[in-house]
Design an enzyme around this catalytic site. Structure first.
Site, PDB file in Angstrom:
ATOM      1  N   ASP A 106      19.368  36.097 -30.639  1.00  0.00           N
ATOM      2  CA  ASP A 106      20.423  35.743 -31.132  1.00  0.00           C
ATOM      3  C   ASP A 106      20.513  34.833 -32.262  1.00  0.00           C
ATOM      4  O   ASP A 106      19.693  33.976 -32.469  1.00  0.00           O
ATOM      5  CB  ASP A 106      21.332  34.691 -30.032  1.00  0.00           C
ATOM      6  CG  ASP A 106      22.669  34.371 -30.236  1.00  0.00           C
ATOM      7  OD1 ASP A 106      23.574  35.352 -30.343  1.00  0.00           O
ATOM      8  OD2 ASP A 106      22.908  33.364 -30.241  1.00  0.00           O
ATOM      9  N   GLU A 154      19.678  39.868 -34.363  1.00  0.00           N
ATOM     10  CA  GLU A 154      20.854  39.930 -34.740  1.00  0.00           C
ATOM     11  C   GLU A 154      20.905  39.258 -36.353  1.00  0.00           C
ATOM     12  O   GLU A 154      20.903  37.940 -36.215  1.00  0.00           O
ATOM     13  CB  GLU A 154      21.736  39.357 -33.775  1.00  0.00           C
ATOM     14  CG  GLU A 154      23.425  38.928 -34.351  1.00  0.00           C
ATOM     15  CD  GLU A 154      24.211  38.076 -33.285  1.00  0.00           C
ATOM     16  OE1 GLU A 154      25.358  38.420 -33.268  1.00  0.00           O
ATOM     17  OE2 GLU A 154      23.664  37.220 -32.785  1.00  0.00           O
TER      18      GLU A 154
END
Length: 554
Positions: free
Chosen positions: A205, A248
């Protein structure tokens, strides 16, 4: 090509499926999906052709950010199940040839995490240095706010601690200090723990935020944060070979390239192609693939064993932050004209089918494009049946409504009273009475069966993800065509973005019979290496060039 190559580097032509456990399938009737529920529905994923299951956070959480605010990186939220349930799910998935990865959310913790509770209680706490503190916030505290509708500063004063702490996301998510060696070691332990339980990797993330050390007072004297990303990759490779890190990284292409590890390819295994996704939506708004072509030509190659992750929809807002203001407004006007459909002034909180007016031909064209573009396709749960968003759910949660399995109560997601569901079921045209798995399984013309076909053909054509992509020139402005080659294999695809039929002639630099992979048809390639195709509005064509002596099973 040798198929063993695709097995050793499995992520290069995987089919990745992302789901939120709490909204997928509820087995105990409490209104919240659970790990056992995912296991109960694993055959749906296997039938779809999924090869990698990505689980959104299942860790213990106050649930103020849909599980991304974590209080125990080694735990399983008791609402969702136990460690035993997770291991059972991994076992069921592996039996069906599906690897499992999970979200790695280590840029921050919840402010309810025991580490932060200890850190704020005393400057002598062993965890004080695990977070980023200052006596006064820096002058640029209002710059780079991720959620401008919720926060006004990146620094929050904590009365108990008597200092400000850094939070690049919500104020209830204090940032961990990646420059702290103990924090780095702890993140490795977290990775090692879940790898030992059977995970085949992680979706990492907010990677740029994870590596950002600008909040540290001595940031200029710190080592290159990318060295730590290399250490993480090396650690994972040692602990569990053939594992991957999917990052990401929503940055411009040259900057994303660094997160692969540049030519060495020793950092992230995969990165999402945010630029390509945004240019795709601009192309859809214009019924002209030119912007998508531009992105593909600008996109740098991944490292030799790396890969780009392509997607139409993810679990967050559909960000359009890399478009110009005018371009973004074009997409808003086409697909989200109401303010309630937009988010943060930079994205959309909608799913694709409502944006396209549920035009099935156009929908099928877009997903055909997804599976034929160079890269590894990533699906978000419900995309395979054309689920719509539920704008009654706040913020990014609009696209995280319960999975629609049947036309029955709660879409077959749960037997609980609707008031107790983890999120309300979508109503109206895209409600479960109109859009559900059970009905589409029996409809040969359904989106579900179309995507099953695409997955099967994609897996049979490693040229699409492994090969060299060449954009093919022709005279029809609304058509995107490209050739994928790897060793002796040649696959040609064409997609009509326009609402008018088109006739194109492509120079494919190959001779033979072009066998259509999505319908029962074939076309002879001319002696000069050209191929002429007729394309209906929003049509999709995949063709494999077959020569005498080839032994493809078509």
């Amino acid at each position: 090509m040798r198929l063993t190559e695709t097995a050793d580097v499995w992520w290069k032509n995987a089919v990745i499926y992302c789901l939120d456990v709490e909204t997928f399938f509820d087995t105990d009737g409490d209104g919240v999906g659970d790990l056992r529920g995912v296991g109960q529905r694993i055959d749906h994923l296997a039938d779809l052709g999924v090869t990698c299951l990505w689980l959104m956070p299942f860790y213990p959480t106050p649930d103020r950010d849909d599980g991304y605010d974590i209080i125990d990186f080694y735990g399983v939220d008791p609402r969702l199940g136990t460690h035993g349930d997770l291991v059972e799910l991994i076992t069921l998935a592996q039996d069906r040839g599906i690897r499992v990865i999970a979200d790695l959310v280590v840029n921050h913790t919840s402010d309810a995490h025991p580490w932060f509770q200890s850190a704020r209680a005393s400057r002598e706490s062993p965890y004080r240095g695990w977070y980023v503190w200052r006596d006064e916030p820096p002058a640029n505290q209002h710059e780079g706010i991720v959620f401008p509708d919720q926060e006004t500063s990146l620094w929050e004063y904590d009365e108990e601690a008597g200092q400000y702490y850094l939070h690049q996301f919500y104020k209830h998510q204090p940032d961990l200090d990646i420059a702290n060696a103990e924090v780095r070691e702890e993140i490795q332990r977290v990775i090692g723990f879940w790898s030992q339980l059977g995970l085949s990797g992680f979706r990492v993330d907010a990677v740029p935020f994870l590596l950002d050390t600008t909040g540290a007072v001595d940031a200029g004297a710190l080592p290159d944060p990318h060295d730590y990303l290399r250490d993480l990759r090396a650690f994972l490779d040692r602990r569990r070979s053939q594992s991957m890190l999917l990052g990401e990284v929503n940055l411009e292409y040259p900057d994303v390239r660094r997160f692969f590890g540049d030519e060495d390819g020793d950092e992230l295994t995969m990165c999402f192609d945010f630029i390509g996704m945004q240019r795709l939506y601009l192309s859809l708004a214009r019924n002209d693939p030119a912007e998508l072509v531009k992105a593909l030509r600008e996109r740098p190659p991944a490292a030799e064993q790396g890969q780009w992750g392509t997607f139409v929809r993810n679990h967050d807002e559909l960000t359009l932050d890399k478009l110009s203001d005018a371009e973004r407004q074009e997409v808003f006007d086409a697909f989200g004209p109401d303010k309630d459909m937009q988010l943060y002034g930079r994205g959309l909180r909608r799913r694709l089918p409502p944006m396209l007016g549920n035009d099935q031909a156009r929908l099928k064209m877009v997903y055909s494009l997804l599976f034929s573009l160079p890269g590894t396709p990533v699906l978000f749960y419900g995309e395979e049946i054309g689920m719509g968003e539920n704008l009654a759910i706040e913020g990014r949660g609009a696209v995280r409504s319960p999975m629609q399995w049947t036309a029955g109560p709660n879409g077959g997601f749960s037997t609980a009273d609707p008031s107790k569901l983890a999120a309300p079921v979508t109503e109206g045209e895209f409600g479960p009475e109109h859009v559900n798995v059970a009905a589409q399984r029996r409809d040969p013309d359904s989106l579900l069966n179309w995507i099953k076909l695409l997955v099967r053909r994609y897996r049979e054509c490693p040229e699409l993800s492994w090969g060299e992509c060449t954009i093919l020139e022709h005279g029809a402005a609304g058509v995107f065509a490209h050739r994928s080659t790897y060793e002796d294999g040649v696959v040609v695809t064409a997609h009509n973005f326009g609402a008018e039929a088109a006739r194109i002639t492509l120079k494919i630099a190959a001779v033979g019979t072009a066998v259509d992979l999505l319908r029962d048809a074939s076309t002879e390639v001319a002696d000069d290496g050209t191929l002429t195709l007729e394309l209906e509005p929003h049509a999709s064509r995949w063709l494999r060039v077959v020569r005498p002596g080839d032994r493809y099973l078509l």
